[in-house]
Design a protein around this motif. Structure first.
Motif, PDB file in Angstrom:
ATOM      1  N   MET A   1     -37.640  19.598  37.215  1.00 29.13           N
ATOM      2  CA  MET A   1     -38.084  18.959  35.994  1.00 29.13           C
ATOM      3  C   MET A   1     -37.733  19.849  34.810  1.00 29.13           C
ATOM      4  N   ALA A   2     -37.211  19.252  33.777  1.00 33.80           N
ATOM      5  CA  ALA A   2     -36.847  19.985  32.560  1.00 33.80           C
ATOM      6  C   ALA A   2     -38.066  20.138  31.662  1.00 33.80           C
ATOM      7  N   THR A   3     -38.106  21.238  30.929  1.00 34.40           N
ATOM      8  CA  THR A   3     -39.165  21.461  29.956  1.00 34.40           C
ATOM      9  C   THR A   3     -38.685  20.982  28.598  1.00 34.40           C
ATOM     10  N   ASN A   4     -39.487  20.183  27.929  1.00 28.01           N
ATOM     11  CA  ASN A   4     -39.126  19.647  26.619  1.00 28.01           C
ATOM     12  C   ASN A   4     -39.673  20.526  25.512  1.00 28.01           C
ATOM     13  N   GLY A   5     -39.054  20.432  24.363  1.00 28.14           N
ATOM     14  CA  GLY A   5     -39.583  21.088  23.174  1.00 28.14           C
ATOM     15  C   GLY A   5     -38.913  22.411  22.875  1.00 28.14           C
ATOM     16  N   PHE A   6     -39.348  23.026  21.780  1.00 32.13           N
ATOM     17  CA  PHE A   6     -38.826  24.300  21.336  1.00 32.13           C
ATOM     18  C   PHE A   6     -39.462  25.434  22.128  1.00 32.13           C
ATOM     19  N   SER A   7     -38.758  26.551  22.186  1.00 31.93           N
ATOM     20  CA  SER A   7     -39.373  27.745  22.749  1.00 31.93           C
ATOM     21  C   SER A   7     -40.503  28.153  21.810  1.00 31.93           C
ATOM     22  N   PRO A   8     -41.505  28.875  22.300  1.00 27.21           N
ATOM     23  CA  PRO A   8     -42.595  29.308  21.414  1.00 27.21           C
ATOM     24  C   PRO A   8     -42.094  30.100  20.211  1.00 27.21           C
ATOM     25  N   GLU A   9     -41.067  30.928  20.423  1.00 31.09           N
ATOM     26  CA  GLU A   9     -40.534  31.732  19.324  1.00 31.09           C
ATOM     27  C   GLU A   9     -39.896  30.851  18.247  1.00 31.09           C
ATOM     28  N   ARG A  10     -39.129  29.842  18.678  1.00 29.33           N
ATOM     29  CA  ARG A  10     -38.474  28.953  17.717  1.00 29.33           C
ATOM     30  C   ARG A  10     -39.515  28.093  17.000  1.00 29.33           C
ATOM     31  N   ALA A  11     -40.513  27.619  17.731  1.00 30.07           N
ATOM     32  CA  ALA A  11     -41.577  26.819  17.109  1.00 30.07           C
ATOM     33  C   ALA A  11     -42.270  27.625  16.016  1.00 30.07           C
ATOM     34  N   MET A  12     -42.582  28.893  16.294  1.00 26.14           N
ATOM     35  CA  MET A  12     -43.239  29.724  15.279  1.00 26.14           C
ATOM     36  C   MET A  12     -42.317  29.961  14.089  1.00 26.14           C
ATOM     37  N   SER A  13     -41.038  30.137  14.344  1.00 29.38           N
ATOM     38  CA  SER A  13     -40.082  30.339  13.259  1.00 29.38           C
ATOM     39  C   SER A  13     -40.032  29.118  12.351  1.00 29.38           C
ATOM     40  N   ILE A  14     -40.010  27.935  12.937  1.00 26.51           N
ATOM     41  CA  ILE A  14     -39.990  26.694  12.158  1.00 26.51           C
ATOM     42  C   ILE A  14     -41.276  26.557  11.347  1.00 26.51           C
ATOM     43  N   LEU A  15     -42.402  26.788  11.995  1.00 27.76           N
ATOM     44  CA  LEU A  15     -43.686  26.630  11.311  1.00 27.76           C
ATOM     45  C   LEU A  15     -43.858  27.642  10.188  1.00 27.76           C
ATOM     46  N   THR A  16     -43.585  28.916  10.466  1.00 29.54           N
ATOM     47  CA  THR A  16     -43.831  29.942   9.449  1.00 29.54           C
ATOM     48  C   THR A  16     -42.800  29.918   8.323  1.00 29.54           C
ATOM     49  N   SER A  17     -41.641  29.294   8.541  1.00 37.17           N
ATOM     50  CA  SER A  17     -40.688  29.182   7.441  1.00 37.17           C
ATOM     51  C   SER A  17     -41.041  28.012   6.521  1.00 37.17           C
ATOM     52  N   ASN A  18     -41.905  27.118   6.980  1.00 37.98           N
ATOM     53  CA  ASN A  18     -42.307  25.965   6.174  1.00 37.98           C
ATOM     54  C   ASN A  18     -43.743  26.044   5.671  1.00 37.98           C
ATOM     55  N   ILE A  19     -44.605  26.708   6.398  1.00 37.61           N
ATOM     56  CA  ILE A  19     -46.022  26.811   6.008  1.00 37.61           C
ATOM     57  C   ILE A  19     -46.323  28.283   5.753  1.00 37.61           C
ATOM     58  N   ARG A  20     -46.514  28.593   4.474  1.00 42.32           N
ATOM     59  CA  ARG A  20     -46.713  29.970   4.044  1.00 42.32           C
ATOM     60  C   ARG A  20     -48.010  30.073   3.232  1.00 42.32           C
ATOM     61  N   ALA A  21     -48.368  31.269   2.863  1.00 34.55           N
ATOM     62  CA  ALA A  21     -49.576  31.480   2.054  1.00 34.55           C
ATOM     63  C   ALA A  21     -49.493  30.734   0.734  1.00 34.55           C
ATOM     64  N   THR A  22     -48.274  30.487   0.257  1.00 34.86           N
ATOM     65  CA  THR A  22     -48.088  29.808  -1.024  1.00 34.86           C
ATOM     66  C   THR A  22     -47.975  28.287  -0.886  1.00 34.86           C
ATOM     67  N   THR A  23     -48.144  27.762   0.314  1.00 40.91           N
ATOM     68  CA  THR A  23     -48.137  26.314   0.526  1.00 40.91           C
ATOM     69  C   THR A  23     -49.437  25.737  -0.037  1.00 40.91           C
ATOM     70  N   TYR A  24     -49.336  24.567  -0.654  1.00 42.38           N
ATOM     71  CA  TYR A  24     -50.502  23.928  -1.257  1.00 42.38           C
ATOM     72  C   TYR A  24     -51.041  22.814  -0.373  1.00 42.38           C
ATOM     73  N   VAL A  25     -52.374  22.705  -0.342  1.00 40.46           N
ATOM     74  CA  VAL A  25     -53.068  21.645   0.378  1.00 40.46           C
ATOM     75  C   VAL A  25     -53.492  20.598  -0.640  1.00 40.46           C
ATOM     76  N   GLY A  26     -53.162  19.348  -0.358  1.00 37.68           N
ATOM     77  CA  GLY A  26     -53.605  18.238  -1.180  1.00 37.68           C
ATOM     78  C   GLY A  26     -54.422  17.280  -0.328  1.00 37.68           C
ATOM     79  N   LEU A  27     -55.262  16.485  -0.960  1.00 42.77           N
ATOM     80  CA  LEU A  27     -56.106  15.519  -0.254  1.00 42.77           C
ATOM     81  C   LEU A  27     -55.871  14.136  -0.844  1.00 42.77           C
ATOM     82  N   SER A  28     -55.906  13.119   0.022  1.00 45.23           N
ATOM     83  CA  SER A  28     -55.577  11.762  -0.408  1.00 45.23           C
ATOM     84  C   SER A  28     -56.722  10.790  -0.152  1.00 45.23           C
ATOM     85  N   ILE A  29     -56.837   9.815  -1.049  1.00 47.81           N
ATOM     86  CA  ILE A  29     -57.823   8.747  -0.879  1.00 47.81           C
ATOM     87  C   ILE A  29     -57.194   7.501  -0.260  1.00 47.81           C
ATOM     88  N   THR A  30     -55.879   7.572   0.023  1.00 52.03           N
ATOM     89  CA  THR A  30     -55.183   6.446   0.657  1.00 52.03           C
ATOM     90  C   THR A  30     -54.447   6.927   1.903  1.00 52.03           C
TER      91      THR A  30
END
Length: 133
Positions: A1-30
């Motif tokens: 059986m093949a394993t799907n998805g990114f390696s843990p290292e690649r997943a962290m690289s993708i996440l930390t390159s897009n979500i940083r301390a300077t990322t803003y959180v917004g909230l929606s009513i819709t």
């Protein structure tokens, strides 16, 4: 059986390159559309403003979380019910690059401060949510 998805290292690289301390959180009513349009933030006249995530917790493989409390804004007037969260690159304008439904909607009354407790905003790359065509 093949394993799907990114390696843990690649997943962290993708996440930390897009979500940083300077990322803003917004909230929606819709409910946002699939293309991230229809993300309706409360009016600035209610005291609403996006908040920075701050320090990111990367201790769990394949996911990132807020490592400090996020104080969203102090409402100067009732906002209504917030149902979705969005992540933005900027303090104002634009569409979120990530959206998620809140586990529990937040009803915001005047003179209150919605907050997101430490490690309650968790973003992960879910191998089951990735499809190949």
């Amino acid at each position: 059986m093949a394993t799907n998805g990114f390696s843990p290292e690649r997943a962290m690289s993708i996440l930390t390159s897009n979500i940083r301390a300077t990322t803003y959180v917004g909230l929606s009513i819709t409910t946002p559309a699939a293309d991230r349009s229809n993300f309706t933030e409360p009016a600035a006249s209610t005291g609403y403003a996006r908040a920075q995530i701050g320090t990111i917790n990367t201790s769990k493989s394949g996911q990132v979380a807020n490592d400090e409390i996020i104080f969203c804004f102090e409402a100067t007037a009732a906002v209504g019910q917030l149902t979705y969260l969005g992540l933005f690159d900027t303090k104002t304008g634009g569409k979120p690059f990530f959206t998620a439904e809140l586990t529990s909607p937040i009803s915001v009354a005047a003179n209150t401060v919605p907050l997101i407790r430490r490690n309650q905003l968790v973003v992960a790359l879910d191998k089951d949510a990735i499809e190949a065509y």
